[in-house]
Write a protein that holds these residues in place. Structure first.
Motif, mmCIF file in Angstrom:
data_model
loop_
_atom_site.group_PDB
_atom_site.id
_atom_site.type_symbol
_atom_site.label_atom_id
_atom_site.label_comp_id
_atom_site.label_asym_id
_atom_site.label_seq_id
_atom_site.Cartn_x
_atom_site.Cartn_y
_atom_site.Cartn_z
ATOM 1 N N GLU A 157 -7.412 -0.621 8.489
ATOM 2 C CA GLU A 157 -7.876 0.391 7.536
ATOM 3 C C GLU A 157 -7.375 0.102 6.121
ATOM 4 N N CYS A 170 0.840 -1.206 0.000
ATOM 5 C CA CYS A 170 0.000 0.000 0.000
ATOM 6 C C CYS A 170 0.875 1.256 0.000
ATOM 7 N N TRP A 212 -5.307 8.093 -8.413
ATOM 8 C CA TRP A 212 -5.696 8.772 -7.178
ATOM 9 C C TRP A 212 -5.873 7.773 -6.035
ATOM 10 N N ALA A 213 -6.366 6.565 -6.358
ATOM 11 C CA ALA A 213 -6.566 5.557 -5.333
ATOM 12 C C ALA A 213 -5.220 5.048 -4.803
ATOM 13 N N LYS A 214 -4.262 4.870 -5.707
ATOM 14 C CA LYS A 214 -2.946 4.420 -5.261
ATOM 15 C C LYS A 214 -2.257 5.489 -4.418
ATOM 16 N N ARG A 215 -2.424 6.768 -4.781
ATOM 17 C CA ARG A 215 -1.851 7.839 -3.974
ATOM 18 C C ARG A 215 -2.495 7.887 -2.588
ATOM 19 N N ALA A 216 -3.808 7.676 -2.543
ATOM 20 C CA ALA A 216 -4.516 7.698 -1.260
ATOM 21 C C ALA A 216 -4.064 6.547 -0.365
ATOM 22 N N LEU A 217 -3.916 5.358 -0.952
ATOM 23 C CA LEU A 217 -3.454 4.220 -0.173
ATOM 24 C C LEU A 217 -2.027 4.438 0.339
ATOM 25 N N SER A 218 -1.190 4.997 -0.511
ATOM 26 C CA SER A 218 0.186 5.252 -0.106
ATOM 27 C C SER A 218 0.238 6.230 1.064
ATOM 28 N N ALA A 219 -0.565 7.278 0.993
ATOM 29 C CA ALA A 219 -0.606 8.252 2.089
ATOM 30 C C ALA A 219 -1.143 7.627 3.367
ATOM 31 N N THR A 220 -2.174 6.793 3.228
ATOM 32 C CA THR A 220 -2.767 6.147 4.393
ATOM 33 C C THR A 220 -1.787 5.203 5.075
ATOM 34 N N ALA A 265 -9.573 -0.742 2.848
ATOM 35 C CA ALA A 265 -9.381 -0.008 1.594
ATOM 36 C C ALA A 265 -9.104 -0.947 0.432
#
Length: 504
Positions: free
Chosen positions: A486, A450, A463-471, A490
């Protein structure tokens, strides 16, 4: 005058249709068989009703034998299904198993009533000689055919091994036997129409855990540059391929042998992926790297295996941990993505070695953040499966399960289809792991993939990969891998690609 031998070749289902690649082993077999007879190919990765198609083909034509390609893991069950169906409907038709499974486990394969012959190692000449003999006299004893195991009066007979050879078929492989070959060209991160190909066969290294070493016994062969040019010309100009996934067991071997091939690849400049070794890449000259860049190598799959130098010696890997770190930096400088695989959870010092590997992976990501990481569970081959040249050379520590009992490997093909042994064959689980260790590995891999989504994932939105990386970033930074609820949640919404499961 007898009819020329006719052989039906079957590739049982092992992957999704969208992930199907050329069944290169059957194409090479077919090219050899067609010199003295004829052959037909049924590919279960494309034909999802391949069992019915196999039975229908046998009803419609005369075959002297059916050759079935069998790899361990998920291909074993469909191989059993098609073999049983053939035996029930056509009990007199000889069934031949070839590939990694019968090479590693010939006694196991021949324990089944639906397997008559098992081919060990390279199969082209062995199968050709066998079907020629069967077509002339179906009951003849194949005692003089090298590389063959067979049944005789209730016992299994192992003929001597066949010496490895590399014969140029003299023409492009018979791709037309697959229907429309273009259906095997896939959209990958390499290109829109990626073709699978194989240049070199075998590997001169003898890693104790590797099926390639068991099959080829430290032998490797490279083709003439003219053959590679013929093949690439067909794939690019006839089929429209724009990139290549090379399935060579070890693409970079000796540089003097590789340079003529790299010159051909540089001429076609099709982005490519391959298997490689850290030491081989580190030893390439500037001239070779110039050709590598010109040929557009995008990713090299490198077996790092372990950060423990002593373990690398014990498994006869032949590389060192410092070379793994160095090759990550070297690839960064040359614009090549290193795809580094590791084997965690060995039977001895399981937890300590696994945590050490996690820290080593973090160091690799610091050196080259674009490094792709593949994590497997260490699942060594049984001693009996190793090549005859390597058996007993180094006394292996007996494997014991979680209860301290000796690990008993399956004795029938059906036992190899049980979930725990499919997972073992796929390097996903081992009998000495407890639930805590399994969860620890799973959680680390979840946080890692992630935090650093693979570049091979073309389906998940950016955008989904960026969100997962940030999470995942805080967990990765502070080493808080445990129970990433979490991220698991996701991942139900954004299913990231897992290269160790689906490859390209």
């Amino acid at each position: 005058m007898p009819n020329p031998p006719n052989t039906l070749l079957v590739n049982p289902t092992i992957t999704r249709r969208a992930s199907a690649r050329f069944p290169l082993s059957l194409l090479h077999l077919s090219a050899t068989l067609d010199r003295s007879g004829s052959s037909r190919i049924i590919d279960g990765n494309i034909d999802r009703h391949f069992v019915a198609s196999t039975l229908r083909a046998i009803e419609q034509d005369r075959f002297d034998a059916v050759g079935i390609s069998v790899m361990g893991g998920p291909q074993t069950a469909p191989a059993i299904a098609v073999s049983q169906a053939i035996r029930e409907r056509f009990p007199a038709l000889p069934i031949v198993w070839g590939g990694y499974f019968p090479t590693l486990y010939p006694e196991v394969a021949l324990s089944a009533p639906y397997v008559d012959y098992a081919i060990r190692g390279q199969g082209e000449k062995t199968l050709q000689e066998l079907v020629t003999a069967l077509s002339a006299e179906p009951s003849a004893a194949p005692a003089n055919i090298a590389g063959l195991s067979w049944k005789h009066q209730g016992t299994v007979v192992h003929n001597p091994n066949r010496h490895f050879s590399f014969a140029d078929p003299g023409r492009v492989l018979p791709y037309d036997k697959l229907g429309d070959p273009r259906q095997y060209l896939a959209r990958t991160f390499l290109g829109r129409r990626t073709a699978a190909h194989q240049v070199a066969i075998g590997c001169r290294f003898r890693c104790t855990f590797c099926g390639v070493a068991a099959m080829f016994g430290g032998t490797t062969m490279l083709p003439a540059a003219a053959r590679l040019e013929r093949d690439l010309s067909y794939l690019k100009y006839k089929l429209g391929a724009d990139s290549i996934q090379y399935f060579d067991h070890n693409f970079f071997d000796r540089e003097e042998d590789m340079l003529p091939l790299l010159e051909v690849m540089a001429k076609y400049a099709m982005p490519w992926w391959c298997y490689a070794r850290a030491d081989a890449l580190l030893n390439l000259s500037d001239e070779a790297w110039k050709l590598v860049r010109k040929s557009r190598l995008k990713m090299a799959y490198i077996g790092a295996e372990s950060p423990n130098g002593q373990m690398l010696k014990e498994i006869r890997k032949g590389t060192r941990p410092d070379q793994t770190l160095a090759v990550a930096e070297l690839c960064r400088r040359h614009g090549v993505i290193p795809e580094l695989s590791f084997m965690v959870a060995p039977p001895e010092n399981t937890e300590e070695e696994t945590e050490h590997t996690f820290e080593f992976i973090r160091e690799l990501k610091r050196i080259n953040p674009e490094s792709e990481i593949i994590v497997y569970v260490y699942t060594p081959l049984p001693e009996s499966s190793r090549h005859e040249k390597d058996r007993g050379r180094r006394a292996a520590t007996p494997l014991r399960d979680i209860n301290g009992e000796p690990v008993m490997f399956p004795s029938t093909p059906e036992e190899w289809t049980q979930p725990q042994w499919v997972n073992y064959a796929c390097h996903a689980d081992a009998p000495w792991l407890d639930d805590k260790m399994r969860r620890r590995i799973h959680d680390f891999v979840t946080v890692l993939r992630c935090r650093y989504p693979t570049v091979q994932d073309l389906n998940s939105p950016p955008w989904a990969k960026r969100a997962l990386s940030a999470t995942a970033s805080w967990r990765y930074r502070f080493r808080r891998y445990d129970r990433p609820w979490e991220l698991n949640l996701a991942n139900r919404l954004v299913r990231l690609r897992m290269p160790q499961v689906s490859g390209l």
